[in-house]
Enzyme design. Structure first.
Site, PDB file in Angstrom:
ATOM      1  N   ARG A  48      28.027  26.469  26.640  1.00  0.00           N
ATOM      2  CA  ARG A  48      27.812  25.188  27.312  1.00  0.00           C
ATOM      3  C   ARG A  48      26.351  25.126  27.750  1.00  0.00           C
ATOM      4  O   ARG A  48      25.615  26.104  27.622  1.00  0.00           O
ATOM      5  CB  ARG A  48      28.812  24.938  28.462  1.00  0.00           C
ATOM      6  CG  ARG A  48      29.328  26.076  29.261  1.00  0.00           C
ATOM      7  CD  ARG A  48      28.354  26.790  30.156  1.00  0.00           C
ATOM      8  NE  ARG A  48      27.564  25.884  30.933  1.00  0.00           N
ATOM      9  CZ  ARG A  48      26.356  26.130  31.349  1.00  0.00           C
ATOM     10  NH1 ARG A  48      25.769  27.302  31.086  1.00  0.00           N
ATOM     11  NH2 ARG A  48      25.657  25.255  32.054  1.00  0.00           N
ATOM     12  N   GLY A  49      25.982  23.946  28.280  1.00  0.00           N
ATOM     13  CA  GLY A  49      24.571  23.686  28.568  1.00  0.00           C
ATOM     14  C   GLY A  49      23.992  22.943  27.365  1.00  0.00           C
ATOM     15  O   GLY A  49      24.142  23.405  26.217  1.00  0.00           O
ATOM     16  N   ALA A  50      23.346  21.808  27.613  1.00  0.00           N
ATOM     17  CA  ALA A  50      22.965  20.911  26.513  1.00  0.00           C
ATOM     18  C   ALA A  50      22.155  21.595  25.405  1.00  0.00           C
ATOM     19  O   ALA A  50      22.510  21.482  24.222  1.00  0.00           O
ATOM     20  CB  ALA A  50      22.230  19.697  27.083  1.00  0.00           C
ATOM     21  N   GLN A 194      29.932  26.735  37.344  1.00  0.00           N
ATOM     22  CA  GLN A 194      28.810  27.294  36.563  1.00  0.00           C
ATOM     23  C   GLN A 194      27.768  27.939  37.482  1.00  0.00           C
ATOM     24  O   GLN A 194      27.083  28.877  37.075  1.00  0.00           O
ATOM     25  CB  GLN A 194      28.128  26.191  35.741  1.00  0.00           C
ATOM     26  CG  GLN A 194      28.941  25.633  34.603  1.00  0.00           C
ATOM     27  CD  GLN A 194      29.710  24.390  35.008  1.00  0.00           C
ATOM     28  OE1 GLN A 194      30.117  24.247  36.160  1.00  0.00           O
ATOM     29  NE2 GLN A 194      29.920  23.498  34.080  1.00  0.00           N
ATOM     30  N   ASP A 235      21.485  16.658  30.825  1.00  0.00           N
ATOM     31  CA  ASP A 235      22.204  16.542  29.552  1.00  0.00           C
ATOM     32  C   ASP A 235      21.671  15.389  28.720  1.00  0.00           C
ATOM     33  O   ASP A 235      21.814  15.372  27.502  1.00  0.00           O
ATOM     34  CB  ASP A 235      23.700  16.360  29.790  1.00  0.00           C
ATOM     35  CG  ASP A 235      24.345  17.707  30.004  1.00  0.00           C
ATOM     36  OD1 ASP A 235      24.138  18.290  31.087  1.00  0.00           O
ATOM     37  OD2 ASP A 235      25.010  18.197  29.074  1.00  0.00           O
ATOM     38  N   ASN A 245      23.415  14.478  34.387  1.00  0.00           N
ATOM     39  CA  ASN A 245      23.528  15.944  34.556  1.00  0.00           C
ATOM     40  C   ASN A 245      24.869  16.233  35.227  1.00  0.00           C
ATOM     41  O   ASN A 245      25.629  15.323  35.587  1.00  0.00           O
ATOM     42  CB  ASN A 245      22.351  16.479  35.372  1.00  0.00           C
ATOM     43  CG  ASN A 245      22.273  18.001  35.312  1.00  0.00           C
ATOM     44  OD1 ASN A 245      22.336  18.586  34.237  1.00  0.00           O
ATOM     45  ND2 ASN A 245      22.171  18.659  36.459  1.00  0.00           N
ATOM     46  N   LYS A 246      25.148  17.493  35.410  1.00  0.00           N
ATOM     47  CA  LYS A 246      26.430  17.951  35.955  1.00  0.00           C
ATOM     48  C   LYS A 246      26.857  17.161  37.188  1.00  0.00           C
ATOM     49  O   LYS A 246      26.029  16.868  38.055  1.00  0.00           O
ATOM     50  CB  LYS A 246      26.300  19.445  36.287  1.00  0.00           C
ATOM     51  CG  LYS A 246      27.517  20.125  36.846  1.00  0.00           C
ATOM     52  CD  LYS A 246      28.783  19.901  36.057  1.00  0.00           C
ATOM     53  CE  LYS A 246      28.639  20.235  34.587  1.00  0.00           C
ATOM     54  NZ  LYS A 246      29.771  19.695  33.758  1.00  0.00           N
TER      55      LYS A 246
END
Ligand code: MRU
Length: 344
Positions: A48-50, A194, A235, A245-246
């Site tokens: 995960r993570g763009a 996360q 993202d 973003n998150k």
């Protein structure tokens, strides 16, 4: 300085990943040998993570072409199908669509072994470029951290979320590598944790001083003067400077503004989507309610309760003090600065 870890690598004709669902308890490696396996790994957040999603999707496209080649069929239809499948896994992270489109373009006009070789080189290039962009973000962003700076971050925008160096954590890592004391407040980042599971693990391994807090503690930390700036990843950043973003990032930006604390976004140009003019056009991924009703596999809510689980929010550009990319630090008006600066 050598990388302490890489979240994914290509070996023995397979994409290997550190399974981020089981960190920090176990450092378990999974090998993906089909497009279905790569898509499932992205969807389930084993990776995960763009930027990391973009790189691993690129290797997923390579696998699609290899399998088509081995089966003796022309690979272009297989690549189109793989692109559609991979793009659908996580709709908010634009690095994903950017990487699969780049792989399609690299494959155009080619066939056979030449096509496979070209796609392998392209996936490796996307990964190497990400590492270089993140290092450059560190070089540009380090100047924004004051001496003995105390930085608050959200989610994980570190090595695990990229090809190995991170975006929001890049200026922090660079400060640390320069021998400058820096302290990080890490939001735990409910529901997927996360921050607690991944950012705390990474910073500990790097020897960077940190304090883990629950998301609801950020306000009081700012009120008490314990935070000099906020740095988060992204993202998707659209043409007017709005940032997806998150979930929880928007709240932090509001808090930072209320306490007169700079709020910085760090991201490579692969995260900048100039085709969309404003944040209302960003697709927001909705995830499984079980991520909210459970914590570490334990139920924390009554069964049958109604749940919302948007994985991302949009921070309006007016709350963003600056955006740090591999090309430098830009400030408002973003609708003028971003197109000059680069993106896709
Ligand atoms: O749902 P996730 O864990 O993929 O969300 C990650 C984030 O929101 C990160 O901040 C973003 O992708 C940037 S990672 C360098």
């Amino acid at each position: 300085m050598a990388e302490l870890f890489r979240p994914f690598w290509w070996h023995d004709n397979a994409l290997h990943l550190i399974d981020q669902r089981v960190l920090p308890h176990r450092e378990h490696v999974v090998a993906c040998r089909s497009v279905d396996e790569v898509a499932a790994a992205i969807r389930s957040m084993q990776v995960r993570g763009a930027p990391a999603i973009g790189c691993t999707a690129a290797y997923g496209m390579l696998i699609a072409a290899q399998q088509a080649f081995a089966a003796g069929v022309r690979p272009h239809a297989a690549l189109a199908a793989a692109q559609a499948q991979l793009d659908a896994t996580r709709p908010t992270a634009v690095n994903l669509m950017w990487a699969t489109a780049r792989m399609r373009q690299a494959a155009a006009q080619l066939d056979g072994a030449e096509l496979i070789e070209r796609l392998h080189a392209e996936a490796d290039a996307i990964t190497a470029e990400d590492l270089a962009m993140c290092r450059a973000i560190g070089q540009h962003g380090v100047a924004l951290i004051p001496p003995r700076g105390r930085v608050l971050t959200h989610c994980n925008a570190g090595g695990l979320a990229t090809a190995g160096y991170g975006t929001a954590l890049a200026p922090i890592r660079t400060a640390h590598e320069h021998g400058r004391p820096v302290h990080v407040y890490v939001d735990e980042t409910r529901p997927f944790l996360q921050g607690a599971r991944l950012t705390a693990w990474e910073l500990q391994r790097l020897g960077i001083s940190l304090t883990l807090i629950t998301d609801s503690m950020a306000a009081v930390m700012m009120q008490q003067g314990a935070v000099d700036c906020v740095i988060v990843g992204a993202d998707r950043i659209v043409a007017n400077g709005d940032v997806a973003n998150k979930i929880g990032t928007y709240g932090l930006a509001v808090l930072a503004r209320a306490h007169d604390i700079p709020f910085y976004v760090a991201a490579p140009s692969s995260t900048i989507d100039l085709a969309r003019s404003g944040g209302e056009q960003i697709p927001i991924e909705q995830r499984d309610p079980a991520e909210v009703t459970t914590c570490g596999g334990v139920a924390v809510a009554p069964s049958g309760v109604a749940v919302a689980n948007p994985a991302f929010d949009v921070t309006p550009a007016r709350l963003v003090s600056a955006i740090i990319t591999e090309r430098g630090v830009i400030t408002a008006p973003y609708h003028e600065a971003l197109p000059r600066h680069g993106g896709h």
